[in-house]
Design an enzyme around this catalytic site. Sequence first.
Site, PDB file in Angstrom:
ATOM      1  N   GLY A 272       0.838  -1.117  -0.412  1.00  0.00           N
ATOM      2  CA  GLY A 272       0.415  -0.278  -0.159  1.00  0.00           C
ATOM      3  C   GLY A 272       0.381   1.132  -0.049  1.00  0.00           C
ATOM      4  O   GLY A 272       0.760   2.240  -0.877  1.00  0.00           O
ATOM      5  N   MET A 274       5.456   3.002   1.456  1.00  0.00           N
ATOM      6  CA  MET A 274       6.445   2.859   2.073  1.00  0.00           C
ATOM      7  C   MET A 274       6.329   4.229   3.104  1.00  0.00           C
ATOM      8  O   MET A 274       6.817   4.993   2.388  1.00  0.00           O
ATOM      9  CB  MET A 274       7.215   2.031   1.228  1.00  0.00           C
ATOM     10  CG  MET A 274       8.557   1.379   1.867  1.00  0.00           C
ATOM     11  SD  MET A 274       8.462   0.432   3.510  1.00  0.00           S
ATOM     12  CE  MET A 274       9.990   0.850   4.698  1.00  0.00           C
ATOM     13  N   GLU A 275       7.131   3.416   4.199  1.00  0.00           N
ATOM     14  CA  GLU A 275       7.684   5.112   5.204  1.00  0.00           C
ATOM     15  C   GLU A 275       9.073   5.743   4.819  1.00  0.00           C
ATOM     16  O   GLU A 275       9.489   5.667   5.914  1.00  0.00           O
ATOM     17  CB  GLU A 275       7.618   4.757   6.340  1.00  0.00           C
ATOM     18  CG  GLU A 275       8.580   3.538   7.495  1.00  0.00           C
ATOM     19  CD  GLU A 275       8.276   1.890   6.856  1.00  0.00           C
ATOM     20  OE1 GLU A 275       8.666   1.261   7.623  1.00  0.00           O
ATOM     21  OE2 GLU A 275       6.767   1.778   6.621  1.00  0.00           O
ATOM     22  N   ASN A 276       9.211   5.564   3.891  1.00  0.00           N
ATOM     23  CA  ASN A 276      11.032   5.926   3.334  1.00  0.00           C
ATOM     24  C   ASN A 276      10.482   7.640   3.486  1.00  0.00           C
ATOM     25  O   ASN A 276       9.981   8.846   3.742  1.00  0.00           O
ATOM     26  CB  ASN A 276      11.330   5.896   2.016  1.00  0.00           C
ATOM     27  CG  ASN A 276      10.948   4.949   1.359  1.00  0.00           C
ATOM     28  OD1 ASN A 276      11.388   4.321   1.442  1.00  0.00           O
ATOM     29  ND2 ASN A 276       9.988   5.060   0.469  1.00  0.00           N
ATOM     30  N   HIS A 306      -0.700   6.477   8.669  1.00  0.00           N
ATOM     31  CA  HIS A 306      -0.063   5.183   8.935  1.00  0.00           C
ATOM     32  C   HIS A 306       1.167   5.638   8.754  1.00  0.00           C
ATOM     33  O   HIS A 306       2.920   5.784   9.547  1.00  0.00           O
ATOM     34  CB  HIS A 306      -0.435   4.384   8.142  1.00  0.00           C
ATOM     35  CG  HIS A 306       0.206   3.230   8.575  1.00  0.00           C
ATOM     36  ND1 HIS A 306      -0.015   1.854   9.105  1.00  0.00           N
ATOM     37  CD2 HIS A 306       2.198   2.399   8.333  1.00  0.00           C
ATOM     38  CE1 HIS A 306       0.843   1.105   8.869  1.00  0.00           C
ATOM     39  NE2 HIS A 306       1.464   1.292   8.498  1.00  0.00           N
ATOM     40  N   GLU A 307       1.757   6.515   7.770  1.00  0.00           N
ATOM     41  CA  GLU A 307       3.372   6.183   7.024  1.00  0.00           C
ATOM     42  C   GLU A 307       3.581   7.531   7.930  1.00  0.00           C
ATOM     43  O   GLU A 307       4.821   7.312   7.806  1.00  0.00           O
ATOM     44  CB  GLU A 307       2.917   6.674   5.355  1.00  0.00           C
ATOM     45  CG  GLU A 307       2.344   5.634   4.677  1.00  0.00           C
ATOM     46  CD  GLU A 307       3.092   3.808   5.593  1.00  0.00           C
ATOM     47  OE1 GLU A 307       4.700   3.809   5.682  1.00  0.00           O
ATOM     48  OE2 GLU A 307       2.181   2.642   4.652  1.00  0.00           O
ATOM     49  N   HIS A 310       4.977   6.990  10.664  1.00  0.00           N
ATOM     50  CA  HIS A 310       6.299   5.934  11.154  1.00  0.00           C
ATOM     51  C   HIS A 310       7.283   7.023  11.073  1.00  0.00           C
ATOM     52  O   HIS A 310       9.078   6.680  10.944  1.00  0.00           O
ATOM     53  CB  HIS A 310       6.851   5.377   9.501  1.00  0.00           C
ATOM     54  CG  HIS A 310       6.144   4.266   9.432  1.00  0.00           C
ATOM     55  ND1 HIS A 310       6.957   2.895  10.109  1.00  0.00           N
ATOM     56  CD2 HIS A 310       5.411   3.142   8.295  1.00  0.00           C
ATOM     57  CE1 HIS A 310       5.363   2.189  10.366  1.00  0.00           C
ATOM     58  NE2 HIS A 310       5.186   1.671   9.317  1.00  0.00           N
ATOM     59  N   GLU A 329       5.553  -1.660  13.489  1.00  0.00           N
ATOM     60  CA  GLU A 329       4.057  -1.457  12.554  1.00  0.00           C
ATOM     61  C   GLU A 329       2.595  -1.922  13.195  1.00  0.00           C
ATOM     62  O   GLU A 329       1.896  -0.640  12.534  1.00  0.00           O
ATOM     63  CB  GLU A 329       4.478  -2.506  11.814  1.00  0.00           C
ATOM     64  CG  GLU A 329       4.744  -2.292  10.807  1.00  0.00           C
ATOM     65  CD  GLU A 329       5.355  -1.801   9.332  1.00  0.00           C
ATOM     66  OE1 GLU A 329       3.577  -0.938   9.401  1.00  0.00           O
ATOM     67  OE2 GLU A 329       6.287  -1.523   8.450  1.00  0.00           O
TER      68      GLU A 329
END
Length: 866
Positions: A272, A274-276, A306-307, A310, A329
């Site tokens: 879905g 990614m928290e880069n 959500h991201e 992070h 997570e």
Amino acid sequence: MTANLSRDTARHRSEAIVLDTIEVWLDITNAPDADQPFFDSRSTLRFTSTVPMIGIDFLDGEVDEVSVNGTPVAVDHDGATVTVTGLHDDGTTTNEVTVSGRARYSRSGEGLHRFIDPADGQTFCYTQYEPSDSRRVHAQFDQPDLKARHTFHVTAPEGWTVLSNQPEVSNQAATTGTGTQHDFAETPPLSTYITVIVAGPYHGVTDTWTSPDGSLTIPLGLWCRATRSETLDTEELFRVTKAGLTFFHENFDYPYPWGKYDQVFVPEYNLGAMENPGCVTFTEQYLFRSAATRAQFAGRSNTIQHEMSHMWFGDLVTPRWWDELWLKESFAEYMGGHANVEAAGFPEGWVGFAGRRKAWAYAQDELPTTHPIAADIPDIEAAKQNFDGITYAKGASVLKQLVHHVGVEAFFEGSRRYFRQHAFSSTTFTDLIEALQQASGRDLTEWARAWLETAGPDTLTGVLEVDDAGTITRAVIDQQSTDRRTGAVVGRPHTLAVGLYDRVDGRLQRRGALMPVELSGAGIELAQLAGQPAPALMLVNDDDWTYAKVILDQRSLATAREHLSTLDDPLARALLWSQFWIMVRDGLMPVAHYVEAVERHAAAESDAATLTTLLANAHAAIEGFLPPAARPAAREAHLAALEALLAGAAAGSDSQLVLARAMAAHASVVPGCSARVQRFIAQPPAGLEDPGLGGLGVDLRWALVRACAATGDLDDQALAAELARDETLDGRLEHLSARASRPEVRIKDEVLARIITPGVVSNAEVDAALVGLRQPLSRHLLADADAQYFHRLTTLWREHSIEIAERLVGGLFPPATPETVSRAHAWLAAGNDAPQALRRLVIEALDAAERQLRVQAANTGARHYS
């Protein structure tokens, strides 16, 4: 060579070295040439060491040169690890190691993924690394606790946008060859798996966010392919982004630490999002091509929150090893939902969580392969498979329980302490628990043991005894609490609420306030209810405070089946639907009863997330849990019910759209319905037209086309005409899915041969093909492949990357029959050399097949459709 990095190897490196910086040079000027499989990659690592020899990760690439402290050395590369010797090993003198070579472009979404847009021929690249695929792009130490300050230099075709974690500080013409070199600012200390490169002719829109106190201003960017720019709903995306940044800034009391905040929507994405840090990547499926429900917008916003969470949980403070995956997570899953409800404008967010995300957790938690939230992860393959319903949804549910246990302010204060104490470092289980204990003043040792170190869900069963006068004589919550792996009694504590509901003027209404209950592990008698008038329904875990399977008492079950839609509270409705579904999966509620309840109450369900879930479950129940002989009649009856519900839905409503999608999905299993479906396509009901497309929205149209293909009523020529209407990435994937759905052996064999051949198709194409190949009406045409399935398993696993292999192993598992179960048991018992990750997939698929057969048997002789 082994690509499966072990925890022991990672621990050895952590003890032996202290990593300072990694500087990376990538040259992707050849990316637009699809015939070029490699790009140039060079990296320099600076670190101190207490050993003279170390292994540096570089997977699936080619190494030309290695230098150690300025001296060229012989290349020792086994395909996964570059072994270097001659290091300064006094623990204080800095080593400088440079590895130069070539890395491979990816089509599986691992490493540097390359995509050529069929709509305009443009090439787009992006990286995806978690848990350990940055080693596919450049040489480094690919484990989360070895953080480094990274500096990236990327040479890309002239005119391309290039993004990374930090802002670009300069760009100039490449000194050799063609293209432009983009230089980026050095990052704060980062784990390798959250570094990122995005490159291509991306379309972008920028803005800024300023904190309410004026102390911080952050540049914002939204990016996507040019051919998706019309779907980039900038105003809404910036709105929820700014709402989240404000929420976390105020509640975490730690300024956003990454300088900028880009969000990039990319094609063929495995996740879905990614928290880069500083450059989050999302699947472009979040850019809706046609009408979307409020629930879809809420789901997208939830992912954005959500991201964003992070940036603190996972990026600022990172788990030491993948055993501690839940540290980021589970928290991001909970925080994303919390911020979505409290700040982003979706107060109904916990409704979708209760009905869908927790169902994922309950199903995962009952598998033979279940594990504690704080899991034992011996290697990377195990880590890859633990991005699952337990780590995400169960972990978030347990944290939601903890918030009720210690209070929301203590929970946030513990988080703030955690960030202050461990910023830019890596942590373990005890670090976070200690911070929460300090903030709450409560000893969480036993709570943590019971909830985080054991596996499986508790089962809470309501017991309501009523006399002839309608008075409660006894009310009980029975608790079954065991570790599913060992069978040992756990006695998990629960802080929950009970709601009592009466029939008032034809509707179910809650009687007074919720009744808080503390369970200590052995159930409880609700003595305060004795002598009260019996409610029509007693809802255990009302408001969804805790994580447990709930079984309704018979009086409440009967009431809910008849009157569920008269409940005004959407969360209470979602919880009851969840409890119904648990009972169906356990064989405690006949499929016919569940489907009847769906057909009775769907018209009144106002929450699109709940409606989507219950309709999908009805379809799944018919296809998986009814005996095969009972399915044809059930399929036809349910399609007729869906058509009637759709005819009565308000034009342009979310309900109408959800029902239309459900009808399209279900039509694929009803032979002879194609004429009705094609009339629907030609003359859609008012409210479903897309004015810009001159008919149905493109996604709904493709779902209906696939249904006609699956029933054998569209040939290749007709499907080609549909593709001509939508010559895009999505259109090509939909066309592949529809064609694979056709009930012809020739087509099935052709598509199957293509997707199992290594390197031929992308991750997205495998997904699309499997949707078509698994269509129930023609699944029997893969009988020859089913007979070969267990013989070719280890070859599939060996020849494909884990992303593709997992899809093939799960997607091609034969249908649930006694023969399939017997073959699976024999394969598992054969003592083959299959890796544990592959065995886990087979064990889980076998368990699903055995559950289907058990529930089908329970439904044999039950009421059928006629």
